[in-house]
Design a protein around this motif. Structure first.
Motif, short mmCIF file in Angstrom:
data_model
loop_
_atom_site.label_atom_id
_atom_site.label_comp_id
_atom_site.label_asym_id
_atom_site.label_seq_id
_atom_site.Cartn_x
_atom_site.Cartn_y
_atom_site.Cartn_z
N ARG A 10 0.83 -1.20 0.00
CA ARG A 10 0.00 0.00 0.00
C ARG A 10 0.87 1.26 0.00
N PHE A 11 1.93 1.26 0.81
CA PHE A 11 2.82 2.42 0.85
C PHE A 11 3.53 2.61 -0.49
N MET A 12 3.93 1.52 -1.14
CA MET A 12 4.56 1.63 -2.45
C MET A 12 3.60 2.26 -3.46
N VAL A 13 2.34 1.89 -3.39
CA VAL A 13 1.34 2.46 -4.30
C VAL A 13 1.16 3.95 -4.01
N LEU A 14 1.07 4.32 -2.72
CA LEU A 14 0.93 5.72 -2.35
C LEU A 14 2.15 6.53 -2.81
N LYS A 15 3.32 5.95 -2.63
CA LYS A 15 4.55 6.63 -3.02
C LYS A 15 4.62 6.79 -4.54
N GLU A 16 4.21 5.77 -5.26
CA GLU A 16 4.21 5.84 -6.72
C GLU A 16 3.24 6.92 -7.21
N TYR A 17 2.10 7.02 -6.56
CA TYR A 17 1.10 8.04 -6.93
C TYR A 17 1.59 9.44 -6.55
N GLY A 18 2.42 9.48 -5.52
CA GLY A 18 2.94 10.74 -5.00
C GLY A 18 2.37 10.98 -3.62
N LEU A 19 3.24 11.05 -2.61
CA LEU A 19 2.75 11.16 -1.23
C LEU A 19 1.97 12.44 -1.01
N LYS A 21 0.47 14.29 -3.26
CA LYS A 21 -0.77 14.20 -4.06
C LYS A 21 -1.77 13.27 -3.35
N SER A 22 -1.27 12.18 -2.76
CA SER A 22 -2.13 11.25 -2.03
C SER A 22 -2.75 11.93 -0.82
N ILE A 23 -1.94 12.67 -0.08
CA ILE A 23 -2.43 13.34 1.12
C ILE A 23 -3.51 14.36 0.77
N LYS A 24 -3.34 15.04 -0.35
CA LYS A 24 -4.31 16.07 -0.75
C LYS A 24 -5.57 15.48 -1.37
N THR A 25 -5.58 14.19 -1.64
CA THR A 25 -6.77 13.55 -2.17
C THR A 25 -7.89 13.61 -1.14
N PRO A 26 -9.08 14.10 -1.51
CA PRO A 26 -10.15 14.28 -0.52
C PRO A 26 -10.61 12.99 0.17
N ASP A 27 -10.49 11.87 -0.50
CA ASP A 27 -11.01 10.63 0.10
C ASP A 27 -9.92 9.71 0.65
N ILE A 28 -8.77 10.26 0.98
CA ILE A 28 -7.71 9.44 1.58
C ILE A 28 -8.17 8.95 2.95
N GLU A 51 -1.62 17.12 9.64
CA GLU A 51 -2.71 18.09 9.54
C GLU A 51 -3.96 17.46 8.93
N LYS A 52 -3.77 16.67 7.89
CA LYS A 52 -4.91 16.01 7.24
C LYS A 52 -5.56 15.01 8.18
N LEU A 53 -4.74 14.27 8.93
CA LEU A 53 -5.26 13.30 9.89
C LEU A 53 -6.06 14.00 10.98
N GLN A 54 -5.57 15.13 11.47
CA GLN A 54 -6.31 15.90 12.47
C GLN A 54 -7.62 16.42 11.89
N HIS A 55 -7.58 16.86 10.65
CA HIS A 55 -8.80 17.34 9.99
C HIS A 55 -9.83 16.22 9.87
N LEU A 56 -9.41 15.05 9.43
CA LEU A 56 -10.32 13.92 9.31
C LEU A 56 -10.88 13.52 10.67
N ASN A 57 -10.03 13.56 11.69
CA ASN A 57 -10.48 13.23 13.04
C ASN A 57 -11.52 14.25 13.52
N SER A 58 -11.27 15.51 13.26
CA SER A 58 -12.22 16.56 13.65
C SER A 58 -13.56 16.38 12.95
N GLN A 59 -13.51 16.05 11.67
CA GLN A 59 -14.75 15.81 10.93
C GLN A 59 -15.51 14.62 11.51
N ALA A 60 -14.82 13.56 11.81
CA ALA A 60 -15.46 12.36 12.36
C ALA A 60 -16.07 12.65 13.72
N ILE A 61 -15.35 13.41 14.54
CA ILE A 61 -15.87 13.77 15.86
C ILE A 61 -17.13 14.61 15.70
N GLN A 62 -17.10 15.60 14.83
CA GLN A 62 -18.27 16.45 14.63
C GLN A 62 -19.45 15.64 14.09
#
Length: 113
Positions: A10-19, A21-28, A51-62
């Motif tokens: 999975r990490f190899m696929v993320l790295k190949e796609y671009g880390l 770019k992967s992080i900025k993907t809305p549905d990561i 930052e993205k992980l904190q954002h996702l966590n905040s959304q899930a909490i809300q």
């Protein structure tokens, strides 16, 4: 053993796609972000993933807070199960919550009992 191989693949696929770019993907997923954090040594990428992980966590909490409030005054087994599921999810997310979110979670948990 297969879990480690799955993570590496999975990490190899993320790295190949671009880390970045992967992080900025809305549905990561949170699992992918955690995987990126565990396997990268680049501070910029770590910061973006955090930052993205904190954002996702905040959304899930809300979302869980909203769900709990939605079913708070309803009676019946389905409403009870929805409230219970929401409370359990809030308990799981507490450790990654911001200080303001922790206050909200504790308030809900205190009033739920």
């Amino acid at each position: 053993m297969s879990s480690i191989l799955d993570d590496q693949l999975r990490f190899m696929v993320l790295k190949e796609y671009g880390l970045i770019k992967s992080i900025k993907t809305p549905d990561i997923s949170e699992a992918d972000l955690t995987l990126i954090l565990k396997n990268t040594e680049n501070e910029n990428i770590e910061q973006l993933a955090t930052e993205k992980l904190q954002h996702l966590n905040s959304q899930a909490i809300q979302n869980n807070l909203n769900l709990y409030h939605k079913f708070y005054d309803l009676n019946g087994m389905a409403a009870y199960r929805a409230r219970t599921q929401s409370v359990n999810e809030l308990k799981n997310r507490y450790k990654n919550a911001s200080p303001d979110e922790k206050v909200k979670i504790l308030d809900i948990l205190y009033n739920a009992n």
